[in-house]
Write a protein that holds these residues in place. Structure first.
Motif, PDB file in Angstrom:
ATOM      1  N   ASP A  66     -59.855   7.628  -7.650  1.00  0.00           N
ATOM      2  CA  ASP A  66     -60.993   7.346  -6.780  1.00  0.00           C
ATOM      3  C   ASP A  66     -60.911   8.072  -5.428  1.00  0.00           C
ATOM      4  O   ASP A  66     -61.256   7.515  -4.388  1.00  0.00           O
ATOM      5  CB  ASP A  66     -61.078   5.816  -6.565  1.00  0.00           C
ATOM      6  N   GLN A  67     -60.427   9.294  -5.451  1.00  0.00           N
ATOM      7  CA  GLN A  67     -60.287  10.040  -4.195  1.00  0.00           C
ATOM      8  C   GLN A  67     -61.258  11.205  -4.082  1.00  0.00           C
ATOM      9  O   GLN A  67     -61.646  11.589  -2.989  1.00  0.00           O
ATOM     10  CB  GLN A  67     -58.873  10.620  -4.108  1.00  0.00           C
ATOM     11  N   TYR A  68     -61.563  11.806  -5.218  1.00  0.00           N
ATOM     12  CA  TYR A  68     -62.401  13.007  -5.220  1.00  0.00           C
ATOM     13  C   TYR A  68     -63.578  12.830  -6.171  1.00  0.00           C
ATOM     14  O   TYR A  68     -63.480  12.094  -7.154  1.00  0.00           O
ATOM     15  CB  TYR A  68     -61.610  14.216  -5.740  1.00  0.00           C
ATOM     16  N   ALA A  69     -64.649  13.553  -5.868  1.00  0.00           N
ATOM     17  CA  ALA A  69     -65.744  13.714  -6.821  1.00  0.00           C
ATOM     18  C   ALA A  69     -65.757  15.174  -7.239  1.00  0.00           C
ATOM     19  O   ALA A  69     -65.130  16.012  -6.590  1.00  0.00           O
ATOM     20  CB  ALA A  69     -67.069  13.353  -6.165  1.00  0.00           C
ATOM     21  N   MET A  70     -66.456  15.460  -8.326  1.00  0.00           N
ATOM     22  CA  MET A  70     -66.571  16.866  -8.721  1.00  0.00           C
ATOM     23  C   MET A  70     -68.031  17.214  -9.003  1.00  0.00           C
ATOM     24  O   MET A  70     -68.711  16.497  -9.743  1.00  0.00           O
ATOM     25  CB  MET A  70     -65.735  17.128  -9.957  1.00  0.00           C
ATOM     26  N   ARG A 180     -64.277  15.760   0.190  1.00  0.00           N
ATOM     27  CA  ARG A 180     -63.585  15.557  -1.085  1.00  0.00           C
ATOM     28  C   ARG A 180     -64.483  15.558  -2.322  1.00  0.00           C
ATOM     29  O   ARG A 180     -64.276  14.772  -3.241  1.00  0.00           O
ATOM     30  CB  ARG A 180     -62.759  14.272  -1.038  1.00  0.00           C
ATOM     31  N   THR A 181     -65.507  16.408  -2.284  1.00  0.00           N
ATOM     32  CA  THR A 181     -66.202  16.720  -3.532  1.00  0.00           C
ATOM     33  C   THR A 181     -65.796  18.140  -3.900  1.00  0.00           C
ATOM     34  O   THR A 181     -66.002  19.074  -3.121  1.00  0.00           O
ATOM     35  CB  THR A 181     -67.733  16.629  -3.374  1.00  0.00           C
ATOM     36  N   ILE A 182     -65.171  18.279  -5.047  1.00  0.00           N
ATOM     37  CA  ILE A 182     -64.774  19.602  -5.520  1.00  0.00           C
ATOM     38  C   ILE A 182     -66.015  20.277  -6.099  1.00  0.00           C
ATOM     39  O   ILE A 182     -66.703  19.680  -6.922  1.00  0.00           O
ATOM     40  CB  ILE A 182     -63.711  19.469  -6.643  1.00  0.00           C
ATOM     41  N   LEU A 270     -55.468  19.194  -8.250  1.00  0.00           N
ATOM     42  CA  LEU A 270     -55.496  18.158  -7.212  1.00  0.00           C
ATOM     43  C   LEU A 270     -54.234  17.299  -7.245  1.00  0.00           C
ATOM     44  O   LEU A 270     -53.968  16.546  -6.315  1.00  0.00           O
ATOM     45  CB  LEU A 270     -56.716  17.243  -7.412  1.00  0.00           C
ATOM     46  N   LYS A 271     -53.475  17.439  -8.362  1.00  0.00           N
ATOM     47  CA  LYS A 271     -52.220  16.687  -8.512  1.00  0.00           C
ATOM     48  C   LYS A 271     -52.429  15.193  -8.253  1.00  0.00           C
ATOM     49  O   LYS A 271     -51.724  14.565  -7.455  1.00  0.00           O
ATOM     50  CB  LYS A 271     -51.145  17.227  -7.552  1.00  0.00           C
ATOM     51  N   LEU A 272     -53.425  14.661  -8.904  1.00  0.00           N
ATOM     52  CA  LEU A 272     -53.727  13.236  -8.724  1.00  0.00           C
ATOM     53  C   LEU A 272     -52.721  12.380  -9.482  1.00  0.00           C
ATOM     54  O   LEU A 272     -52.111  12.830 -10.455  1.00  0.00           O
ATOM     55  CB  LEU A 272     -55.140  12.943  -9.244  1.00  0.00           C
ATOM     56  N   GLU A 273     -52.593  11.164  -9.022  1.00  0.00           N
ATOM     57  CA  GLU A 273     -51.714  10.227  -9.734  1.00  0.00           C
ATOM     58  C   GLU A 273     -52.448   8.911  -9.910  1.00  0.00           C
ATOM     59  O   GLU A 273     -53.324   8.571  -9.117  1.00  0.00           O
ATOM     60  CB  GLU A 273     -50.443   9.984  -8.920  1.00  0.00           C
ATOM     61  N   PHE A 274     -52.088   8.183 -10.960  1.00  0.00           N
ATOM     62  CA  PHE A 274     -52.665   6.862 -11.118  1.00  0.00           C
ATOM     63  C   PHE A 274     -52.201   6.006  -9.940  1.00  0.00           C
ATOM     64  O   PHE A 274     -51.057   6.135  -9.493  1.00  0.00           O
ATOM     65  CB  PHE A 274     -52.234   6.233 -12.445  1.00  0.00           C
ATOM     66  N   PRO A 275     -53.074   5.136  -9.419  1.00  0.00           N
ATOM     67  CA  PRO A 275     -52.684   4.339  -8.252  1.00  0.00           C
ATOM     68  C   PRO A 275     -51.461   3.484  -8.580  1.00  0.00           C
ATOM     69  O   PRO A 275     -51.366   2.913  -9.663  1.00  0.00           O
ATOM     70  CB  PRO A 275     -53.913   3.448  -8.001  1.00  0.00           C
ATOM     71  N   LYS A 276     -50.529   3.411  -7.624  1.00  0.00           N
ATOM     72  CA  LYS A 276     -49.317   2.603  -7.845  1.00  0.00           C
ATOM     73  C   LYS A 276     -49.602   1.177  -7.372  1.00  0.00           C
ATOM     74  O   LYS A 276     -50.151   0.986  -6.290  1.00  0.00           O
ATOM     75  CB  LYS A 276     -48.153   3.187  -7.036  1.00  0.00           C
ATOM     76  N   PRO A 277     -49.235   0.173  -8.177  1.00  0.00           N
ATOM     77  CA  PRO A 277     -49.492  -1.202  -7.750  1.00  0.00           C
ATOM     78  C   PRO A 277     -48.611  -1.573  -6.556  1.00  0.00           C
ATOM     79  O   PRO A 277     -47.493  -1.073  -6.424  1.00  0.00           O
ATOM     80  CB  PRO A 277     -49.122  -2.030  -8.991  1.00  0.00           C
ATOM     81  N   THR A 278     -49.145  -2.419  -5.700  1.00  0.00           N
ATOM     82  CA  THR A 278     -48.363  -2.894  -4.558  1.00  0.00           C
ATOM     83  C   THR A 278     -47.344  -3.925  -5.060  1.00  0.00           C
ATOM     84  O   THR A 278     -47.433  -4.375  -6.214  1.00  0.00           O
ATOM     85  CB  THR A 278     -49.263  -3.606  -3.527  1.00  0.00           C
ATOM     86  N   GLN A 279     -46.424  -4.303  -4.168  1.00  0.00           N
ATOM     87  CA  GLN A 279     -45.421  -5.305  -4.548  1.00  0.00           C
ATOM     88  C   GLN A 279     -46.108  -6.598  -4.971  1.00  0.00           C
ATOM     89  O   GLN A 279     -45.752  -7.212  -5.980  1.00  0.00           O
ATOM     90  CB  GLN A 279     -44.478  -5.536  -3.344  1.00  0.00           C
ATOM     91  N   ALA A 280     -47.139  -6.987  -4.210  1.00  0.00           N
ATOM     92  CA  ALA A 280     -47.855  -8.239  -4.513  1.00  0.00           C
ATOM     93  C   ALA A 280     -48.512  -8.152  -5.892  1.00  0.00           C
ATOM     94  O   ALA A 280     -48.485  -9.098  -6.682  1.00  0.00           O
ATOM     95  CB  ALA A 280     -48.899  -8.499  -3.433  1.00  0.00           C
ATOM     96  N   GLN A 281     -49.099  -6.959  -6.199  1.00  0.00           N
ATOM     97  CA  GLN A 281     -49.744  -6.795  -7.511  1.00  0.00           C
ATOM     98  C   GLN A 281     -48.718  -6.870  -8.633  1.00  0.00           C
ATOM     99  O   GLN A 281     -48.962  -7.471  -9.682  1.00  0.00           O
ATOM    100  CB  GLN A 281     -50.501  -5.455  -7.571  1.00  0.00           C
TER     101      GLN A 281
END
Ligand code: AMP
Ligand code: MG
Length: 294
Positions: A66-70, A180-182, A270-281
């Motif tokens: 959820d960082q970039y559009a294309m 951040r729209t490619i 773009l070297k995107l990564e799946f979002p990492k869950p927080t400690q609480a999650q």
């Protein structure tokens, strides 16, 4: 922008002066030129299949991170293969994260606004791929070839009007990139001879009759004017961030393989990564698992 040997030669370098007769409409990259027609088709289909898998993964990442559009812009003469390309290249894509807009002649309401208005309303949101099947570029292409269409907007054609529009487009695409729209733009380049063959096929095959439009024939008569309008546009609006690619499109499979390659690579870069869950999650996930399993 990192180099991709097979497709880098198709990119119009910023400020390059484009002469379309210097650009191949048939085989494209050197790597494929020695192949026979049937070999070429098979090779292109294999590349397409591979790239569709890459695109599927890439789109998942685009959506999840959820960082970039294309924004994908498709332009070309009539019968260049835009619709077929969308159908094939997007076949592996999750429809939830992708929208296609096909722009026709503007309506009276649209003509009451600035020329970019009807397009900017459909720009893709973060996480999504938006495909413009024709685009704001028509306003410096078909309208350039038929300048009398400016009358409805109470504008007069002039060098400064067209150059002003190139600037507006470059500014818009810069604005999109910064936000951040490619942006990737493709000119499907067919020869006049191949267009004739495809238009005749539309007339000869009852299943293709629906594709035929009398305007295709009328516009074909303006081929030279379109070439000039495209040359000037491609020269003025290919930038580092929002490059044009001139895609050899006489062979549909090659065009599809090349476009899928460029799109998949653009997202991978773009070297995107799946979002990492927080400690609480993570704690919540462990807890939910325990509850479900007990
Ligand atoms: P098609 O892509 O075959 O469905 O045809 C759409 C038609 O709409 C083409 O003839 C385009 O030139 C025309 N068109 C698209 N955008 C514009 C525009 N901004 N101004 C005038 N005609 C347009
Ligand atoms: Mg058409």
């Amino acid at each position: 922008m990192p180099k991709n040997t097979a497709t880098d030669g198709l990119r119009v370098k910023p400020h390059a002066k484009v002469r379309l007769r210097d650009w191949d409409t048939a085989a494209g990259p050197k790597e494929l030129r020695h192949l026979r027609d049937d070999e070429l088709k098979q090779e292109a289909q294999e590349i397409l299949a591979r790239n569709l898998q890459r695109l599927t993964v890439a789109q998942d990442l685009l959506w999840a991170s959820d960082q970039y559009a294309m924004l994908v812009v498709l332009q070309g003469m009539d019968a260049a293969g835009k619709d077929g390309l969308i159908k094939h290249v997007m076949s592996g894509i999750n429809p939830q994260g992708c929208e296609v807009f096909s722009f026709k002649r503007p309506t009276d309401e649209e003509l009451q606004h600035d020329f970019l208005w009807r397009y900017t309303r459909h720009l893709p949101a973060r996480g999504r791929i938006g495909i413009f099947n024709r685009s704001y570029y028509e306003d410096v292409l078909v309208v350039r070839v038929h300048p009398e269409w400016l009358d409805k907007q109470h504008l007069k054609p002039s060098r400064s009007l067209w150059h002003g529009r190139y600037d507006d487009i470059n500014n818009l695409e810069h604005h999109l990139t910064v936000n951040r729209t490619i942006v990737r733009k493709f000119f499907l380049h067919i020869s006049r001879k191949e267009q004739k063959r495809r238009l005749l096929a539309r007339l000869d095959d009852p299943q293709k009759h629906w594709k035929f439009s009398e305007s295709d024939l009328a516009e074909r008569a303006y081929w030279k004017d379109y070439v000039e309008a495209y040359e000037e546009t491609l020269s003025a609006t290919s930038t580092k961030d929002a490059p044009w690619y001139i895609i050899p499109a006489d062979h549909k499979w090659i065009a599809r393989a090349l476009v899928s390659e460029i799109l998949a690579s653009a997202i991978c870069e773009l070297k995107l990564e799946f979002p990492k869950p927080t400690q609480a999650q993570l704690t919540a996930i462990r807890k939910a698992k325990r509850i479900l399993e007990s």
